[in-house]
Write a protein that holds these residues in place. Structure first.
Motif, PDB file in Angstrom:
ATOM      1  N   PRO A   1      -0.006  -6.108   2.442  1.00  0.00           N
ATOM      2  CA  PRO A   1       0.390  -4.908   2.003  1.00  0.00           C
ATOM      3  C   PRO A   1       1.085  -3.831   2.907  1.00  0.00           C
ATOM      4  CG  PRO A   1      -1.806  -5.392   1.753  1.00  0.00           C
ATOM      5  CD  PRO A   1      -1.510  -6.171   2.621  1.00  0.00           C
ATOM      6  N   SER A   2       1.316  -4.352   3.907  1.00  0.00           N
ATOM      7  CA  SER A   2       2.121  -3.391   4.949  1.00  0.00           C
ATOM      8  C   SER A   2       3.374  -4.109   5.679  1.00  0.00           C
ATOM      9  CB  SER A   2       1.298  -2.550   5.880  1.00  0.00           C
ATOM     10  OG  SER A   2       0.724  -3.594   6.930  1.00  0.00           O
TER      11      SER A   2
ATOM     12  N   CYS B   1      -4.986  -0.895   2.108  1.00  0.00           N
ATOM     13  CA  CYS B   1      -4.436  -2.043   2.276  1.00  0.00           C
ATOM     14  C   CYS B   1      -5.392  -2.944   1.565  1.00  0.00           C
ATOM     15  CB  CYS B   1      -4.239  -2.530   3.657  1.00  0.00           C
ATOM     16  SG  CYS B   1      -5.757  -2.346   4.844  1.00  0.00           S
ATOM     17  N   GLY B   2      -6.645  -2.660   1.698  1.00  0.00           N
ATOM     18  CA  GLY B   2      -7.666  -3.359   0.884  1.00  0.00           C
ATOM     19  C   GLY B   2      -7.547  -3.144  -0.560  1.00  0.00           C
ATOM     20  N   MET B   3      -7.219  -1.916  -1.066  1.00  0.00           N
ATOM     21  CA  MET B   3      -6.938  -1.823  -2.489  1.00  0.00           C
ATOM     22  C   MET B   3      -5.894  -2.663  -3.045  1.00  0.00           C
ATOM     23  SD  MET B   3      -9.691  -0.033  -2.995  1.00  0.00           S
ATOM     24  CE  MET B   3     -10.244  -0.662  -1.825  1.00  0.00           C
ATOM     25  N   ALA B   4      -4.696  -2.556  -2.159  1.00  0.00           N
ATOM     26  CA  ALA B   4      -3.545  -3.305  -2.507  1.00  0.00           C
ATOM     27  C   ALA B   4      -3.899  -4.910  -2.851  1.00  0.00           C
ATOM     28  CB  ALA B   4      -2.622  -3.223  -1.606  1.00  0.00           C
ATOM     29  N   CYS B   5      -4.881  -5.276  -2.015  1.00  0.00           N
ATOM     30  CA  CYS B   5      -5.278  -6.801  -2.103  1.00  0.00           C
ATOM     31  C   CYS B   5      -6.117  -6.872  -3.275  1.00  0.00           C
ATOM     32  CB  CYS B   5      -6.256  -6.937  -0.933  1.00  0.00           C
ATOM     33  SG  CYS B   5      -5.302  -7.270   0.735  1.00  0.00           S
TER      34      CYS B   5
ATOM     35  N   GLN C   1       0.703  -1.159  -0.041  1.00  0.00           N
ATOM     36  CA  GLN C   1      -0.039   0.087   0.138  1.00  0.00           C
ATOM     37  C   GLN C   1       0.993   1.221  -0.126  1.00  0.00           C
ATOM     38  OE1 GLN C   1      -1.507  -1.270   4.017  1.00  0.00           O
ATOM     39  NE2 GLN C   1      -1.984   0.753   4.222  1.00  0.00           N
ATOM     40  N   TYR C   2       2.079   1.226   0.308  1.00  0.00           N
ATOM     41  CA  TYR C   2       3.133   2.228   0.154  1.00  0.00           C
ATOM     42  C   TYR C   2       3.822   2.170  -1.076  1.00  0.00           C
ATOM     43  CZ  TYR C   2       1.356   2.634   5.036  1.00  0.00           C
ATOM     44  OH  TYR C   2       0.481   2.877   6.120  1.00  0.00           O
ATOM     45  N   ALA C   3       4.171   3.142  -1.826  1.00  0.00           N
ATOM     46  CA  ALA C   3       4.701   3.453  -2.900  1.00  0.00           C
ATOM     47  C   ALA C   3       6.298   2.538  -3.055  1.00  0.00           C
ATOM     48  CB  ALA C   3       5.103   4.503  -3.712  1.00  0.00           C
TER      49      ALA C   3
ATOM     50  N   THR D   1       7.836 -10.884   5.054  1.00  0.00           N
ATOM     51  CA  THR D   1       6.516 -10.430   5.588  1.00  0.00           C
ATOM     52  C   THR D   1       5.357  -9.803   4.754  1.00  0.00           C
ATOM     53  OG1 THR D   1       7.000  -8.108   6.580  1.00  0.00           O
ATOM     54  CG2 THR D   1       7.502 -10.020   7.898  1.00  0.00           C
ATOM     55  N   VAL D   2       5.860  -9.316   3.449  1.00  0.00           N
ATOM     56  CA  VAL D   2       5.065  -9.186   2.256  1.00  0.00           C
ATOM     57  C   VAL D   2       4.639 -10.467   1.785  1.00  0.00           C
ATOM     58  CG1 VAL D   2       4.801  -7.943   0.140  1.00  0.00           C
ATOM     59  CG2 VAL D   2       6.211  -6.727   1.924  1.00  0.00           C
ATOM     60  N   SER D   3       5.367 -11.170   1.481  1.00  0.00           N
ATOM     61  CA  SER D   3       5.142 -12.470   0.890  1.00  0.00           C
ATOM     62  C   SER D   3       5.306 -13.474   2.149  1.00  0.00           C
ATOM     63  CB  SER D   3       5.889 -12.827  -0.168  1.00  0.00           C
ATOM     64  OG  SER D   3       5.571 -12.199  -1.497  1.00  0.00           O
TER      65      SER D   3
END
Length: 218
Positions: free
Chosen positions: A184-185, A65-69, A23-25, A191-193
């Protein structure tokens, strides 16, 4: 449509590959943002989010976060997906985010979000508020993914969960008693994957989320 993964083909219980989206660029800034008070708007890569300004990005990235999902699901299904802020503002217009008078934001609100993804992205999605890890695993066995509400500190699963819910991750499958998800965070690549035991996931999991089916279009 891109080639199917084993889970999309009905021959596996883990969607592969699912390219992670944060969620962060700038993923390398996440640890400083979440643990050291770094201003998320102070990100040189802000424009990749689709925001029209640094200020817009800084105001909304913490709610994305939901938009990243969603972006991960659409990219897995289609091979590409709209930018993060385009998805967020589409959801916002549908009522999935509500800006309160005091400047805080309520959301993600599941029902209007599901309506938005049905109508705009032809994505099969439904709200579930009765999920335990067994039901979660059952959904995954049917080739679905789950945007699941967990405590944000699931990024440090070796510590006791301080609560449940408030943050969204994308659960993409299970194998050998482990749940695989994209966070996403997440503050490090692992911890991302991420992969954690079902019992550990349960201590962070609020039992609710949005079940999505990337195997078909509506």
């Amino acid at each position: 449509m891109k080639p199917r993964c084993p889970a999309c083909d009905g021959t596996g219980t883990l969607h592969e590959p699912v390219v992670p989206v944060t969620q962060y660029a700038s993923p390398e800034l996440i640890e400083r943002i979440v643990y050291a008070g770094h201003d998320p708007g102070d990100d040189p890569a802000w424009a990749v989010s689709g925001a029209t300004s640094r200020e817009e990005y800084g105001a909304w990235c913490g709610h994305a976060c939901g938009m990243a999902c969603l972006r991960m699901v659409l990219a897995h299904r289609d091979g590409d997906a709209p930018p993060l802020l385009e998805l967020l503002h589409g959801t916002r217009e549908a009522g999935g985010y509500v800006e309160r008078p005091d400047g805080t934001v309520k959301g993600l609100i599941y029902a209007p979000f599901v309506e938005y993804v049905h109508d705009t992205h032809r994505l099969d999605a439904r709200v579930r508020t009765d999920l335990d890890t067994e039901a979660l695993r059952s959904e995954l066995d049917r080739g679905r993914m789950v945007i699941a509400s967990v405590h944000k500190e699931i990024r440090r699963p070796e510590r006791a969960a301080p609560g449940k819910g408030g943050h969204l991750v994308l659960v993409i499958g299970h194998r050998d008693g482990l749940l695989h998800f994209r966070n996403p965070s997440g503050h490090r690549p692992d911890t991302v994957s991420a992969t954690v035991a079902e019992a550990t996931f349960a201590t962070f999991f609020a039992g609710r989320g949005v079940v999505v089916d990337p195997t078909r279009y509506l």
